[in-house]
Scaffold this active site. Structure first.
Site, PDB file in Angstrom:
ATOM      1  N   ILE A  60       8.868   5.387  -8.494  1.00 54.95           N
ATOM      2  CA  ILE A  60       9.716   6.044  -7.486  1.00 54.95           C
ATOM      3  C   ILE A  60      11.047   5.300  -7.318  1.00 54.95           C
ATOM      4  CG2 ILE A  60       9.848   6.782  -5.069  1.00 54.95           C
ATOM      5  CD1 ILE A  60       6.748   6.868  -5.073  1.00 54.95           C
ATOM      6  N   ALA A 108       6.458   0.982   0.388  1.00 51.35           N
ATOM      7  CA  ALA A 108       5.053   1.372   0.169  1.00 51.35           C
ATOM      8  C   ALA A 108       4.462   0.590  -0.997  1.00 51.35           C
ATOM      9  CB  ALA A 108       4.984   2.872  -0.128  1.00 51.35           C
ATOM     10  N   ASN A 131      -5.042  -0.075  -2.124  1.00 52.79           N
ATOM     11  CA  ASN A 131      -4.718  -1.500  -1.953  1.00 52.79           C
ATOM     12  C   ASN A 131      -4.691  -1.845  -0.459  1.00 52.79           C
ATOM     13  OD1 ASN A 131      -1.864  -1.178  -0.913  1.00 52.79           O
ATOM     14  ND2 ASN A 131      -1.743  -0.055  -2.847  1.00 52.79           N
ATOM     15  N   LYS A 174      15.017  -2.387 -12.644  1.00 53.36           N
ATOM     16  CA  LYS A 174      15.103  -1.121 -11.894  1.00 53.36           C
ATOM     17  C   LYS A 174      16.525  -0.832 -11.430  1.00 53.36           C
ATOM     18  CE  LYS A 174      10.331  -1.196 -10.705  1.00 53.36           C
ATOM     19  NZ  LYS A 174       9.257  -0.597  -9.977  1.00 53.36           N
TER      20      LYS A 174
END
Ligand SMILES: Cc1cc2nc3c(=O)[nH]c(=O)nc-3n(C[C@H](O)[C@H](O)[C@H](O)COP(=O)(O)O)c2cc1C
Length: 403
Positions: A306, A274, A209, A340
């Site tokens: 992650i 990231a 990306n 999350k």
């Protein structure tokens, strides 16, 4: 030095103490600051533009209507440039103007257009200083988180003895330095992921990306400036990393997952900046795939999440995620925050031109379960510092404290 890499605007207003302004410039420079001076019309009656130009090694700004300033929007440019604005000496009149939110001159316009910390060092006759009007205005400014550097007691230019003398230039400069050390990230361990992961298709091609790593690197710089120990787990990036950080290279999503999990214990803060691929290629071809007229199907498998994995650790650090969105921005970011279970999401609107991926600028929203803070478009360096400031204020409960 406390003010290394810091841009400070010094506003000089019409007080008899304005002759001390060059000394204040030098004391700020001693701490590493770059200084630009804005001189009010009355300030110029007490100190020459030339003295301040020589001291600051910069032109002196005084005109709101400067046609040479970029697109005549010099006040906005100046406001964005500044990491802090110090008004020293601050006259009773300028204090009243700020309290009223006036924008009739360059100094007042810059103050209104800025979102950086503001400090004022009043200097005036002791009766003026003690007057109800000045004290009420100072209380108003204090409530708005403007830091007041109290004047000293002593003999005054007019012959009076009392409280109203400008604080010492060296202690004024120290107070400016203090706001950058009060972030309370000192000694904290911060792990930041950054860059674009690369998922191999064959030995030549890959899925990736447009992330450059600029935002993550700017946050790392700001955390280091604030005294944190930073570990950077990076994939493909186009920026140079701060040498004070520990850098770990992890090119694919899987490698990044392993590198984060291997280094997460003992971390106080995890910032997932990231752009990690959501999928990887199940069967990476051993040899270069040959071109053919037939369609080619690649089977993609979801990568490990992650941020979610770190958020689920029994002793999780403070977890901040990034959401790069092109539509339903707030809704998508709120869902990410909830799903999350992280402590905050920084929403990155990548639909706007010259913002987000690859760009040197960005526009962000810092979302927590109870709050959302808009961070106006600015350089990624400035945004990095703003994020550190918000982190300090919201999670470590300390930042701007009135002196
Ligand atoms: C000789 C002289 C000395 C002055 N000293 C002060 C001072 O120390 N502090 C103050 O608040 N005003 C002082 N003033 C009044 C300000 O200069 C005046 O209010 C001016 O409008 C301030 O403009 P500014 O706030 O835009 O710079 C003084 C005026 C004169 C004539």
């Amino acid at each position: 030095m406390k003010l290394n890499n810091k841009n400070i605007i010094l506003g000089v207003s019409g007080s008899i103490a304005a002759y001390k302004a060059p000394d204040i410039v030098h004391r700020l420079q001693d701490l590493g600051a770059k200084v630009r001076v804005i001189l009010t019309q009355s300030g110029a009656k007490f100190i020459t533009e030339l003295s301040l130009q020589v001291a600051s090694k910069n032109k002196v700004w005084h005109n709101l209507w400067d046609k040479e300033a970029e697109l005549c929007m010099g006040h906005i440019e100046l406001a964005k440039w500044a990491d802090a604005i110090l008004i020293a000496p601050a006259s009773a009149n300028t204090i009243a103007d700020i309290a009223l939110g006036k924008a009739h001159d360059l100094l007042n316009s810059v103050i209104l257009a800025s979102d950086c910390p503001i400090l004022i060092a009043p200097a005036m006759n002791q009766l003026m200083y003690a007057s109800d009007s000045v004290q009420t205005n100072l209380q108003t400014l204090s409530r708005r988180q403007i830091i007041i550097i109290a004047p000293k007691h002593g003999k005054q230019a007019c012959g009076d003895v009392g409280k109203g003398r400008l604080a010492e230039p060296v202690s004024i400069a120290q107070k400016v330095g203090d706001i950058f050390q009060n972030t309370n990230l000192g000694g904290k361990k911060v792990l930041i992921t950054l860059g674009a992961t690369i998922e191999a298709i064959d030995p030549v091609r890959y899925l990736s990306n447009h992330s450059s790593g600029k935002m993550g690197s700017a946050i790392a710089d700001a955390c280091i400036e604030a005294g944190a120990q930073v570990t950077l787990v990076h994939s493909n990036i186009t920026v140079e990393l701060n040498q004070k950080a520990v850098a770990i290279s992890a090119i694919s999503a899987e490698k990044m997952y392993t590198a984060v999990m291997d280094n997460i214990t003992q971390q106080d803060i995890f910032i997932a900046c990231a752009a990690v691929s959501d999928y990887y290629i199940k069967n990476i071809a051993k040899n270069k795939i040959k071109k053919s007229a037939k369609p080619l199907t690649l089977e993609l498998t979801p990568t490990k999440d992650i941020l979610q994995a770190v958020c689920q650790l029994p002793q999780k650090p403070l977890c901040i995620g990034f959401a790069a969105e092109t539509q339903n921005l707030l809704e998508n970011a709120r869902n990410k925050l909830k799903n999350k279970s992280c402590d905050a999401i920084i929403l990155n609107d990548i639909s706007k031109p010259n913002s987000g991926f690859k760009s040197d600028e960005n526009t962000l929203i810092f979302l927590t379960p109870t709050n959302h803070i808009k961070i106006a478009k600015n350089s990624k360096q400035k945004l990095g510092r703003k994020i550190v400031e918000i982190l300090s204020k919201n999670f470590y409960n300390i930042y701007k404290k009135p002196c």
